[in-house]
Design a protein around this motif. Structure first.
Motif, PDB file in Angstrom:
ATOM      1  N   LEU A  97      18.313 -39.747 -58.623  1.00 38.23           N
ATOM      2  CA  LEU A  97      18.688 -38.352 -58.853  1.00 38.23           C
ATOM      3  C   LEU A  97      18.031 -37.428 -57.828  1.00 38.23           C
ATOM      4  CD1 LEU A  97      18.171 -38.072 -62.725  1.00 38.23           C
ATOM      5  CD2 LEU A  97      20.144 -38.953 -61.486  1.00 38.23           C
ATOM      6  N   ASN A  98      18.700 -36.319 -57.575  1.00 41.17           N
ATOM      7  CA  ASN A  98      18.151 -35.286 -56.706  1.00 41.17           C
ATOM      8  C   ASN A  98      18.345 -33.922 -57.354  1.00 41.17           C
ATOM      9  OD1 ASN A  98      17.128 -34.044 -54.251  1.00 41.17           O
ATOM     10  ND2 ASN A  98      19.237 -33.447 -53.814  1.00 41.17           N
ATOM     11  N   LEU A  99      17.266 -33.134 -57.370  1.00 40.55           N
ATOM     12  CA  LEU A  99      17.357 -31.744 -57.812  1.00 40.55           C
ATOM     13  C   LEU A  99      17.564 -30.892 -56.576  1.00 40.55           C
ATOM     14  CD1 LEU A  99      17.161 -29.733 -60.161  1.00 40.55           C
ATOM     15  CD2 LEU A  99      14.706 -29.595 -59.745  1.00 40.55           C
ATOM     16  N   HIS A 100      18.793 -30.446 -56.374  1.00 44.67           N
ATOM     17  CA  HIS A 100      19.175 -29.686 -55.185  1.00 44.67           C
ATOM     18  C   HIS A 100      19.154 -28.204 -55.523  1.00 44.67           C
ATOM     19  CE1 HIS A 100      21.092 -28.701 -51.427  1.00 44.67           C
ATOM     20  NE2 HIS A 100      22.139 -28.164 -52.025  1.00 44.67           N
ATOM     21  N   MET A 101      18.372 -27.433 -54.766  1.00 43.09           N
ATOM     22  CA  MET A 101      18.190 -26.020 -55.086  1.00 43.09           C
ATOM     23  C   MET A 101      19.338 -25.177 -54.549  1.00 43.09           C
ATOM     24  SD  MET A 101      14.041 -25.683 -54.662  1.00 43.09           S
ATOM     25  CE  MET A 101      14.067 -23.899 -54.704  1.00 43.09           C
ATOM     26  N   ALA A 102      20.524 -25.447 -55.061  1.00 42.47           N
ATOM     27  CA  ALA A 102      21.731 -24.688 -54.716  1.00 42.47           C
ATOM     28  C   ALA A 102      22.844 -25.144 -55.649  1.00 42.47           C
ATOM     29  CB  ALA A 102      22.144 -24.920 -53.266  1.00 42.47           C
ATOM     30  N   PRO A 103      23.870 -24.332 -55.812  1.00 43.75           N
ATOM     31  CA  PRO A 103      25.015 -24.786 -56.601  1.00 43.75           C
ATOM     32  C   PRO A 103      25.849 -25.774 -55.786  1.00 43.75           C
ATOM     33  CG  PRO A 103      25.467 -22.609 -55.704  1.00 43.75           C
ATOM     34  CD  PRO A 103      24.047 -22.944 -55.334  1.00 43.75           C
ATOM     35  N   PRO A 105      29.620 -27.920 -55.771  1.00 44.87           N
ATOM     36  CA  PRO A 105      29.675 -28.432 -54.392  1.00 44.87           C
ATOM     37  C   PRO A 105      29.598 -27.371 -53.295  1.00 44.87           C
ATOM     38  CG  PRO A 105      31.881 -28.238 -55.253  1.00 44.87           C
ATOM     39  CD  PRO A 105      30.956 -27.830 -56.380  1.00 44.87           C
ATOM     40  N   GLU A 106      29.356 -26.098 -53.625  1.00 45.61           N
ATOM     41  CA  GLU A 106      29.442 -25.040 -52.608  1.00 45.61           C
ATOM     42  C   GLU A 106      28.504 -25.237 -51.420  1.00 45.61           C
ATOM     43  OE1 GLU A 106      29.370 -22.347 -56.345  1.00 45.61           O
ATOM     44  OE2 GLU A 106      29.217 -24.511 -56.019  1.00 45.61           O
ATOM     45  N   TYR A 107      27.222 -25.535 -51.692  1.00 43.16           N
ATOM     46  CA  TYR A 107      26.230 -25.520 -50.622  1.00 43.16           C
ATOM     47  C   TYR A 107      25.438 -26.820 -50.574  1.00 43.16           C
ATOM     48  CZ  TYR A 107      27.353 -20.600 -50.190  1.00 43.16           C
ATOM     49  OH  TYR A 107      28.027 -19.421 -50.001  1.00 43.16           O
ATOM     50  N   ARG A 108      25.929 -27.740 -49.769  1.00 37.89           N
ATOM     51  CA  ARG A 108      25.227 -28.994 -49.515  1.00 37.89           C
ATOM     52  C   ARG A 108      24.344 -28.834 -48.280  1.00 37.89           C
ATOM     53  NH1 ARG A 108      30.948 -32.117 -50.095  1.00 37.89           N
ATOM     54  NH2 ARG A 108      30.998 -32.306 -52.378  1.00 37.89           N
ATOM     55  N   GLY A 109      23.274 -29.612 -48.219  1.00 38.18           N
ATOM     56  CA  GLY A 109      22.418 -29.587 -47.041  1.00 38.18           C
ATOM     57  C   GLY A 109      21.375 -28.484 -47.086  1.00 38.18           C
ATOM     58  N   ALA A 110      21.130 -27.849 -45.932  1.00 38.52           N
ATOM     59  CA  ALA A 110      20.023 -26.899 -45.770  1.00 38.52           C
ATOM     60  C   ALA A 110      20.522 -25.464 -45.628  1.00 38.52           C
ATOM     61  CB  ALA A 110      19.200 -27.289 -44.546  1.00 38.52           C
ATOM     62  N   ASN A 111      19.568 -24.528 -45.576  1.00 31.76           N
ATOM     63  CA  ASN A 111      19.843 -23.096 -45.356  1.00 31.76           C
ATOM     64  C   ASN A 111      20.785 -22.504 -46.406  1.00 31.76           C
ATOM     65  OD1 ASN A 111      18.326 -23.207 -42.933  1.00 31.76           O
ATOM     66  ND2 ASN A 111      20.118 -23.947 -41.818  1.00 31.76           N
ATOM     67  N   GLN A 112      20.778 -23.096 -47.601  1.00 28.71           N
ATOM     68  CA  GLN A 112      21.732 -22.673 -48.629  1.00 28.71           C
ATOM     69  C   GLN A 112      21.513 -21.223 -49.072  1.00 28.71           C
ATOM     70  OE1 GLN A 112      19.361 -25.029 -48.815  1.00 28.71           O
ATOM     71  NE2 GLN A 112      18.744 -25.516 -50.906  1.00 28.71           N
ATOM     72  N   PHE A 113      20.280 -20.774 -49.093  1.00 33.44           N
ATOM     73  CA  PHE A 113      19.984 -19.408 -49.531  1.00 33.44           C
ATOM     74  C   PHE A 113      20.534 -18.398 -48.521  1.00 33.44           C
ATOM     75  CE2 PHE A 113      16.500 -22.329 -50.541  1.00 33.44           C
ATOM     76  CZ  PHE A 113      16.658 -22.394 -51.920  1.00 33.44           C
ATOM     77  N   SER A 114      20.278 -18.663 -47.249  1.00 34.33           N
ATOM     78  CA  SER A 114      20.776 -17.776 -46.199  1.00 34.33           C
ATOM     79  C   SER A 114      22.295 -17.752 -46.174  1.00 34.33           C
ATOM     80  CB  SER A 114      20.245 -18.236 -44.834  1.00 34.33           C
ATOM     81  OG  SER A 114      18.838 -18.174 -44.793  1.00 34.33           O
ATOM     82  N   MET A 115      22.924 -18.918 -46.292  1.00 31.38           N
ATOM     83  CA  MET A 115      24.380 -18.987 -46.210  1.00 31.38           C
ATOM     84  C   MET A 115      25.031 -18.236 -47.370  1.00 31.38           C
ATOM     85  SD  MET A 115      24.709 -20.414 -43.363  1.00 31.38           S
ATOM     86  CE  MET A 115      26.480 -20.168 -43.461  1.00 31.38           C
ATOM     87  N   ALA A 116      24.464 -18.342 -48.565  1.00 26.03           N
ATOM     88  CA  ALA A 116      25.034 -17.638 -49.711  1.00 26.03           C
ATOM     89  C   ALA A 116      24.987 -16.130 -49.511  1.00 26.03           C
ATOM     90  CB  ALA A 116      24.293 -18.032 -50.993  1.00 26.03           C
ATOM     91  N   LEU A 117      23.880 -15.635 -48.955  1.00 30.49           N
ATOM     92  CA  LEU A 117      23.769 -14.204 -48.705  1.00 30.49           C
ATOM     93  C   LEU A 117      24.724 -13.765 -47.596  1.00 30.49           C
ATOM     94  CD1 LEU A 117      19.900 -13.688 -48.972  1.00 30.49           C
ATOM     95  CD2 LEU A 117      21.644 -13.245 -50.707  1.00 30.49           C
ATOM     96  N   LEU A 118      24.835 -14.573 -46.554  1.00 31.76           N
ATOM     97  CA  LEU A 118      25.771 -14.238 -45.469  1.00 31.76           C
ATOM     98  C   LEU A 118      27.215 -14.273 -45.957  1.00 31.76           C
ATOM     99  CD1 LEU A 118      24.150 -16.210 -42.518  1.00 31.76           C
ATOM    100  CD2 LEU A 118      24.332 -13.733 -42.725  1.00 31.76           C
ATOM    101  N   ILE A 135      25.113 -36.630 -47.926  1.00 38.09           N
ATOM    102  CA  ILE A 135      24.163 -35.560 -48.229  1.00 38.09           C
ATOM    103  C   ILE A 135      24.650 -34.715 -49.410  1.00 38.09           C
ATOM    104  CG2 ILE A 135      23.037 -33.492 -47.323  1.00 38.09           C
ATOM    105  CD1 ILE A 135      23.284 -34.710 -44.531  1.00 38.09           C
ATOM    106  N   ASP A 136      23.844 -34.677 -50.487  1.00 37.39           N
ATOM    107  CA  ASP A 136      24.119 -33.825 -51.661  1.00 37.39           C
ATOM    108  C   ASP A 136      25.558 -33.993 -52.142  1.00 37.39           C
ATOM    109  OD1 ASP A 136      21.523 -32.794 -51.439  1.00 37.39           O
ATOM    110  OD2 ASP A 136      22.178 -31.255 -50.036  1.00 37.39           O
ATOM    111  N   HIS A 137      26.010 -35.223 -52.217  1.00 35.99           N
ATOM    112  CA  HIS A 137      27.417 -35.509 -52.456  1.00 35.99           C
ATOM    113  C   HIS A 137      27.684 -36.137 -53.819  1.00 35.99           C
ATOM    114  CE1 HIS A 137      31.051 -38.128 -52.071  1.00 35.99           C
ATOM    115  NE2 HIS A 137      31.540 -37.072 -51.443  1.00 35.99           N
ATOM    116  N   GLY A 138      26.682 -36.753 -54.439  1.00 37.67           N
ATOM    117  CA  GLY A 138      26.895 -37.516 -55.664  1.00 37.67           C
ATOM    118  C   GLY A 138      27.289 -36.661 -56.856  1.00 37.67           C
ATOM    119  N   ALA A 139      27.752 -37.322 -57.901  1.00 35.85           N
ATOM    120  CA  ALA A 139      28.246 -36.649 -59.111  1.00 35.85           C
ATOM    121  C   ALA A 139      27.177 -35.758 -59.739  1.00 35.85           C
ATOM    122  CB  ALA A 139      28.724 -37.680 -60.118  1.00 35.85           C
ATOM    123  N   ILE A 140      27.627 -34.641 -60.292  1.00 38.13           N
ATOM    124  CA  ILE A 140      26.739 -33.660 -60.924  1.00 38.13           C
ATOM    125  C   ILE A 140      26.432 -34.079 -62.362  1.00 38.13           C
ATOM    126  CG2 ILE A 140      26.590 -31.264 -61.726  1.00 38.13           C
ATOM    127  CD1 ILE A 140      28.348 -30.511 -59.316  1.00 38.13           C
TER     128      ILE A 140
END
Length: 253
Positions: A97-103, A105-118, A135-140
């Motif tokens: 399991l991975n706890l990914h700090m973003a929603p 399937p919208e934001y996989r990978g890095a810089n998710q906070f910046s991309m959401a604001l942009l 990367i950040d692809h598996g079932a929720i």
């Protein structure tokens, strides 16, 4: 789904430390044993989030590399820096399991906070998902979403997400251990939310503002008013907050 008996934790940063501490504290209550830690020493968090020290205090082996992963029921990753190979993921008999700090399937990978604001998003979140080779692809398994405040800065969004992520970790741990969850493939949500994948080095490009936004008059004003030891020139937001403009070499003073 089988009951989890053994866990190996992978993580770093303060959120990883908090989740690891909670995982250790729930061992006797939920009936599992933490048998290993894989972490990365982060100098920017020195003294505040030392996972290695915490593991040592509780007699938990600290692993050197992902190739040292033992077979275990559960691999649980929270802000671990490396992507695991299929062979390494296979060390988990029941789930990785991975706890990914973003929603997702919208934001996989890095810089998710910046991309959401942009992107001008009004909603963000944090997601617990199965790990696979992508990367950040598996079932929720579980997700927590929340509104983004007006005029939100990236630091504020990170803090909100960190709080929501710890809540998601603690609230769902009993279900993770007992296996009482239903995985939802991310593909089923892509039509509703869309999907993006971003990489760490993209932030360098994002920081460089378009040439059109740096007028000659702006640059002249910055050159004319940038005196070391005094307040730098600034832009003022609609809310009255100052955004300072500082030369690279002045940042190093």
């Amino acid at each position: 789904m089988q009951q989890i008996q053994t866990v190996v934790f992978l993580g770093s940063k303060p959120i990883g430390y908090q989740c690891f501490a909670h995982l250790i504290g729930q061992q006797d209550i939920l009936g599992y044993k933490v048998i290993g830690l894989l972490t990365q020493q982060r100098t920017e968090f020195a003294g505040a989030a030392n996972l290695t020290q915490l593991a040592t205090q509780h007699g938990i082996p600290v692993l050197d590399t992902p190739d040292d992963l033992p077979e275990t029921d559960l691999l649980y990753s929270v802000q671990y820096h490396a992507i695991l190979t299929p062979a390494q993921l296979a060390k988990a008999r029941i789930a990785a399991l991975n706890l990914h700090m973003a929603p997702l399937p919208e934001y996989r990978g890095a810089n998710q906070f910046s991309m959401a604001l942009l992107d001008g998003k009004t909603e963000f979140g944090t997601t617990l998902h199965l790990m696979d080779a992508r990367i950040d692809h598996g079932a929720i398994l579980f997700q927590k979403r929340f509104p983004i405040p007006d005029a939100c800065w990236v630091e504020d969004l990170y803090t909100l997400t960190e709080t929501a992520s710890l809540q998601l970790f603690t609230e769902t741990l009993p279900a993770v251990v007992s296996g009482t969850y239903t995985p939802v493939p991310q593909q089923e949500l892509e039509a509703q939310y869309g999907s993006q994948l971003h990489y760490k080095n993209e932030i360098r490009t994002l920081k460089e503002l378009p040439e059109a936004s740096c007028s000659e008059q702006l640059l002249r004003t910055v050159r004319a008013t940038s005196m070391p030891g005094f307040e730098p020139p600034y832009l003022r937001t609609a809310g009255g907050e100052k955004i300072y403009l500082v030369r690279e070499k002045d940042l190093k003073r």
